[in-house]
Design a protein around this motif. Sequence first.
Motif, mmCIF file in Angstrom:
data_model
loop_
_atom_site.group_PDB
_atom_site.id
_atom_site.type_symbol
_atom_site.label_atom_id
_atom_site.label_comp_id
_atom_site.label_asym_id
_atom_site.label_seq_id
_atom_site.Cartn_x
_atom_site.Cartn_y
_atom_site.Cartn_z
ATOM 1 N N LYS A 1 -13.532 -18.223 34.621
ATOM 2 C CA LYS A 1 -13.596 -16.902 34.736
ATOM 3 C C LYS A 1 -13.013 -16.346 33.931
ATOM 4 O O LYS A 1 -12.505 -14.801 33.187
ATOM 5 N N PHE A 2 -11.441 -16.629 33.627
ATOM 6 C CA PHE A 2 -10.751 -15.923 32.439
ATOM 7 C C PHE A 2 -10.867 -15.607 31.170
ATOM 8 O O PHE A 2 -11.106 -16.329 30.548
ATOM 9 N N LEU A 3 -10.114 -14.092 31.135
ATOM 10 C CA LEU A 3 -10.684 -13.828 29.361
ATOM 11 C C LEU A 3 -9.549 -14.115 28.886
ATOM 12 O O LEU A 3 -8.491 -14.733 29.299
ATOM 13 N N ASN A 4 -9.838 -14.214 27.612
ATOM 14 C CA ASN A 4 -8.738 -14.493 26.647
ATOM 15 C C ASN A 4 -8.561 -13.572 25.771
ATOM 16 O O ASN A 4 -9.709 -12.841 25.542
ATOM 17 N N ALA A 5 -7.133 -14.127 24.652
ATOM 18 C CA ALA A 5 -7.206 -12.432 23.483
ATOM 19 C C ALA A 5 -6.555 -13.295 22.320
ATOM 20 O O ALA A 5 -5.409 -14.184 22.788
ATOM 21 N N GLY A 6 -6.334 -12.806 21.026
ATOM 22 C CA GLY A 6 -5.617 -13.101 20.395
ATOM 23 C C GLY A 6 -4.999 -12.154 19.423
ATOM 24 O O GLY A 6 -6.484 -10.688 19.827
ATOM 25 N N PHE A 7 -3.799 -11.610 19.150
ATOM 26 C CA PHE A 7 -3.434 -10.494 18.609
ATOM 27 C C PHE A 7 -2.619 -11.116 17.558
ATOM 28 O O PHE A 7 -1.588 -11.293 17.897
ATOM 29 N N LEU A 8 -2.543 -10.064 16.338
ATOM 30 C CA LEU A 8 -1.880 -9.967 15.000
ATOM 31 C C LEU A 8 -2.032 -9.143 14.600
ATOM 32 O O LEU A 8 -3.248 -8.057 14.199
ATOM 33 N N ALA A 9 -0.628 -8.567 14.009
ATOM 34 C CA ALA A 9 0.567 -7.432 13.630
ATOM 35 C C ALA A 9 0.883 -7.891 12.615
ATOM 36 O O ALA A 9 1.777 -8.740 11.700
ATOM 37 N N VAL A 10 0.238 -7.845 11.043
ATOM 38 C CA VAL A 10 1.281 -7.670 10.130
ATOM 39 C C VAL A 10 1.434 -6.421 9.250
ATOM 40 O O VAL A 10 0.744 -5.702 8.751
ATOM 41 N N THR B 1 -7.270 -7.563 16.697
ATOM 42 C CA THR B 1 -7.514 -8.320 18.092
ATOM 43 C C THR B 1 -8.887 -8.661 18.818
ATOM 44 O O THR B 1 -9.790 -8.484 17.941
ATOM 45 N N TRP B 2 -8.746 -9.600 19.111
ATOM 46 C CA TRP B 2 -9.781 -9.974 19.449
ATOM 47 C C TRP B 2 -9.916 -10.883 20.944
ATOM 48 O O TRP B 2 -8.833 -11.157 21.239
ATOM 49 N N VAL B 3 -11.256 -11.009 21.779
ATOM 50 C CA VAL B 3 -10.813 -10.512 23.067
ATOM 51 C C VAL B 3 -12.412 -11.404 23.603
ATOM 52 O O VAL B 3 -13.019 -10.709 23.288
ATOM 53 N N GLY B 4 -12.071 -12.510 24.763
ATOM 54 C CA GLY B 4 -13.249 -12.884 25.069
ATOM 55 C C GLY B 4 -13.240 -14.200 25.275
ATOM 56 O O GLY B 4 -11.872 -13.572 25.841
ATOM 57 N N SER B 5 -14.108 -15.236 25.740
ATOM 58 C CA SER B 5 -14.449 -15.971 27.047
ATOM 59 C C SER B 5 -14.074 -17.722 25.779
ATOM 60 O O SER B 5 -15.027 -17.105 25.075
ATOM 61 N N ASP B 6 -12.736 -18.343 26.672
ATOM 62 C CA ASP B 6 -13.067 -19.678 25.425
ATOM 63 C C ASP B 6 -13.954 -20.525 25.947
ATOM 64 O O ASP B 6 -14.592 -20.622 24.458
ATOM 65 N N LEU C 1 -9.629 -2.740 21.991
ATOM 66 C CA LEU C 1 -9.110 -1.742 21.171
ATOM 67 C C LEU C 1 -7.872 -1.054 21.403
ATOM 68 O O LEU C 1 -7.045 -0.480 21.030
ATOM 69 N N PRO C 2 -8.335 -1.359 23.525
ATOM 70 C CA PRO C 2 -6.851 -0.968 24.161
ATOM 71 C C PRO C 2 -5.432 -1.319 23.382
ATOM 72 O O PRO C 2 -4.670 -0.370 23.789
ATOM 73 N N VAL C 3 -6.223 -2.491 23.251
ATOM 74 C CA VAL C 3 -4.383 -3.287 23.127
ATOM 75 C C VAL C 3 -3.633 -2.659 21.713
ATOM 76 O O VAL C 3 -2.532 -2.608 22.266
ATOM 77 N N PHE C 4 -4.481 -1.931 21.061
ATOM 78 C CA PHE C 4 -3.732 -1.656 19.760
ATOM 79 C C PHE C 4 -3.449 -0.137 20.425
ATOM 80 O O PHE C 4 -2.079 0.581 20.208
ATOM 81 N N GLY C 5 -3.996 0.505 20.922
ATOM 82 C CA GLY C 5 -4.481 1.938 21.784
ATOM 83 C C GLY C 5 -3.111 1.963 22.628
ATOM 84 O O GLY C 5 -2.082 2.624 22.251
ATOM 85 N N LYS C 6 -2.101 0.573 22.912
ATOM 86 C CA LYS C 6 -1.407 0.679 24.201
ATOM 87 C C LYS C 6 -0.004 0.423 23.102
ATOM 88 O O LYS C 6 1.476 1.220 23.893
ATOM 89 N N LEU C 7 -0.470 -0.386 22.147
ATOM 90 C CA LEU C 7 1.139 -0.815 21.271
ATOM 91 C C LEU C 7 1.145 0.469 20.950
ATOM 92 O O LEU C 7 2.609 0.734 20.718
ATOM 93 N N MET C 8 0.534 1.396 19.966
ATOM 94 C CA MET C 8 1.265 2.725 19.498
ATOM 95 C C MET C 8 1.768 3.772 20.123
ATOM 96 O O MET C 8 2.233 4.066 19.984
ATOM 97 N N GLN C 9 0.703 3.443 21.331
ATOM 98 C CA GLN C 9 1.609 4.356 22.530
ATOM 99 C C GLN C 9 3.394 4.017 22.840
ATOM 100 O O GLN C 9 3.993 5.189 22.333
ATOM 101 N N LYS C 10 3.767 3.030 22.870
ATOM 102 C CA LYS C 10 4.319 2.540 23.276
ATOM 103 C C LYS C 10 5.757 2.407 21.838
ATOM 104 O O LYS C 10 6.818 3.025 22.006
ATOM 105 N N MET C 11 4.192 2.143 20.603
ATOM 106 C CA MET C 11 5.373 2.251 19.840
ATOM 107 C C MET C 11 5.890 3.750 19.311
ATOM 108 O O MET C 11 7.598 3.672 18.796
ATOM 109 N N GLN C 12 5.399 4.150 19.495
ATOM 110 C CA GLN C 12 5.829 6.498 19.031
ATOM 111 C C GLN C 12 6.418 6.833 20.437
ATOM 112 O O GLN C 12 6.956 7.276 20.151
ATOM 113 N N GLN C 13 7.007 6.055 21.757
ATOM 114 C CA GLN C 13 8.441 5.995 22.099
ATOM 115 C C GLN C 13 9.538 5.674 21.792
ATOM 116 O O GLN C 13 10.626 5.795 22.551
#
Length: 766
Positions: free
Chosen positions: A410-419, A659-664, A683-695
């Motif tokens: 049932k669990f969604l999974n995700a991958g994130f990479l920033a370069v 960012t990728w999100v989906g089921s395995d 998109l929200p993963v990037f949005g939340k990250l940028m919010q945190k970085m701006q602080q």
Amino acid sequence: MLLKFRKSRKLRWALYSLFGLAALAFIFFGSIYFGMWGKIPSSEELARLEQSKATQVLASNGELIGKFYIFDRQPINYEDLPEHLIEALVATEDVRFFEHDGIDNRSLLRVFFKSILLQDESSGGGSTVTLQLAKNIYGRKDFGAFGIVINKVQEAIIAKRLEEIYSKEEILSLYFNTVPFSDNTYGIESASMKFFNKHTRDLSLVEAAVLVGMLKASHSYNPRIFPERSRLRRDVVLMQMAKYGYLSEEEAQEAKRTDLELDYKNYSNNKGLAPYFREQVRKDVSKILDTLKNKDGQKYNIYRDGLIVHTTLDFKMQKLAEAALREHIMQLQEQHEASYGKNAPWLTNKNVLEDAVKRTRAYKNLQQEGLSHEQIMVELKKTKPTELFDYQGPVTKNISTIDSVAHYLKFLNAGFLAVAPETGAVQAWVGGVDFRYFKYDHVSMSKRQVGSTFKPVVYTAALESGMEPCTYFSAEEVTYENGWTPSNSSAEDDPYMNYNLKTALSRSMNTIAVKVLMETGIGNVLTEARKMGITSKLPEVPSIALGTAALSIEELAGAYTSYVNNGKPSKPYYITRIEDGEGNLLAQFKPQVSPAPAFSETTREIMLNFMQATVNEGTATRLRSVYGLQNDIAGKTGTTQDNKDGWFVGITPHLVAVTWVGSDDHRIGFRNTRIGQGANSALPVFGKLMQKMQQDPYFSNITKASFNPVAPEVAEMLDCEAKKRDGFFKRLFSSRNDNDEEEKNSEEKKEKKGFFKRLFGKKDKD
């Protein structure tokens, strides 16, 4: 006379016995000394002591993010040992350390009478620091009834040799670098980092006393498990320091009043910061070391040789990225489960569940024992206490293996990479939601269909082929070979409304993307993809415009770096150099940036403008409306067929994040587009990250960076209406028989239609 003779006879026997015992003791000692009970290291061997050392993995600014080790040991120099740490050790473990030559004779008498004659192992033994060092380095063996004597004699011989070879300061360094602490930790530096998250040189008096107190019984005085016991033992150490004049009574009492506070950092491969990244580094470094040899001609060992691996990872960004991803996926998981309710495929789809069960080790083990499928399923339905992953923390339930499999499906999974686009240097790498339970790394190991995030490649190829940005296409559906008819997710299907490329891309219009592809030529698009660094095999079909190609996150990130790196794609890389424990360079790695641009500067400026529009007015406007981000951002959302995969690529002048999100299990998609679309799932993963970085001002070079304005000639090329509707007469006399793309573009095959049919734009049906 007889009495005198008898006394003389007894005296002789006593003397003979004494000499006999002395001779036996001498022979016994000689047997130990000459190695009959096990070889004792020579002075030459002791002079080149080498201990198994942990390999460190460092972030870009030198922060420790992980270790690879058999024993968690990280050596340091004497100069790094604070004075109060040394004083705490001497006062507690060996008050005459600076006076004896390895063996404290007073303690030796206590050893003889208590430990040897009385066999009282709990008496303490009176070991000196040097004797303990000998034990730390070479351990003890089981010699039966004589074990305690043999081990202590061996340690005494080694201790004497150590004192002849090393100074007191060097012995203290060796001791602190080899002494065992709690939680499989060896050496003061590793213990200091693990329990207080600071280097040894920065330990306070109280912290030093806690660690020294742990030496008496590392488990019993583990401050993580038994904080009260540890505090009491710490206080004993402080009072010993006062007793021998290292502290005043007032200083000791003040230190005792200090609360016991830990900043515990577990450098287990399963826990801690960036576990997926560290595992990838481990794999890569192991392969690299297979090609290198040390001064003795032997291969380096990542677990024993104390190497230092420098990486590009940004320690702060990694922490924020992990937090952002976890926060969002927790919320998305709730939406995901609620949308399915009782009809969840992980519960109702027998094929999905059974296939997953067959992949488990439990099923395969029973299969090897010769059980049939039916028998195996009966066994796997038996319940047992099982620890399960949960976002609120691990839970233990009495469930079956089959229930456990359904739980994880049932669990969604995700991958994130920033370069960093200029070099491809990896800044943050999150391979999944929790490495302890989900080992599969979605950054390096996974390839999924990329959806609309491939469209910029199509539009880039079109511009490079000479298409003008103000070229207009109708959003009307067209049927291609094999009866495939792409459609738009929105209601923008007016057959007489035409959109320019910028609007079509920013709104991610499928019908126009395919038309752009067909006009550009599939071959040209594939060639452009190669230029942008995509190496995976790409299908030569019209549907590639909608992202039916399966790519890795790394590939996609590398391709997008070209848009903010003068058209030159940068291949993501993360290891900069590998050093031995003394800082000697073993291997070094440089950025891999394409020497030639994949497209022109004009195309680059146009495409970046298109993707800024995606954020400002297209499918990624949530970055503005929901997350309140006002900085310069470009981006592209992506959603694959049946909402199986959600994607988002975020671009700033100095950062590209995917960012990728989906089921395995690819058969389990999101219940609907509202939840599964890339704008909601990824998109929200990037949005939340940028919010945190701006602080944090630390990230100002990213969050406050601006894109360069487009050149005047490019601005002129972009100066056109977003959309325009066909005029009355064009609608009246146009023919839109779109059953076949070739028919649509061939004037000879067009059919005349009746006045009203042409007027209202009705399409023929096959």
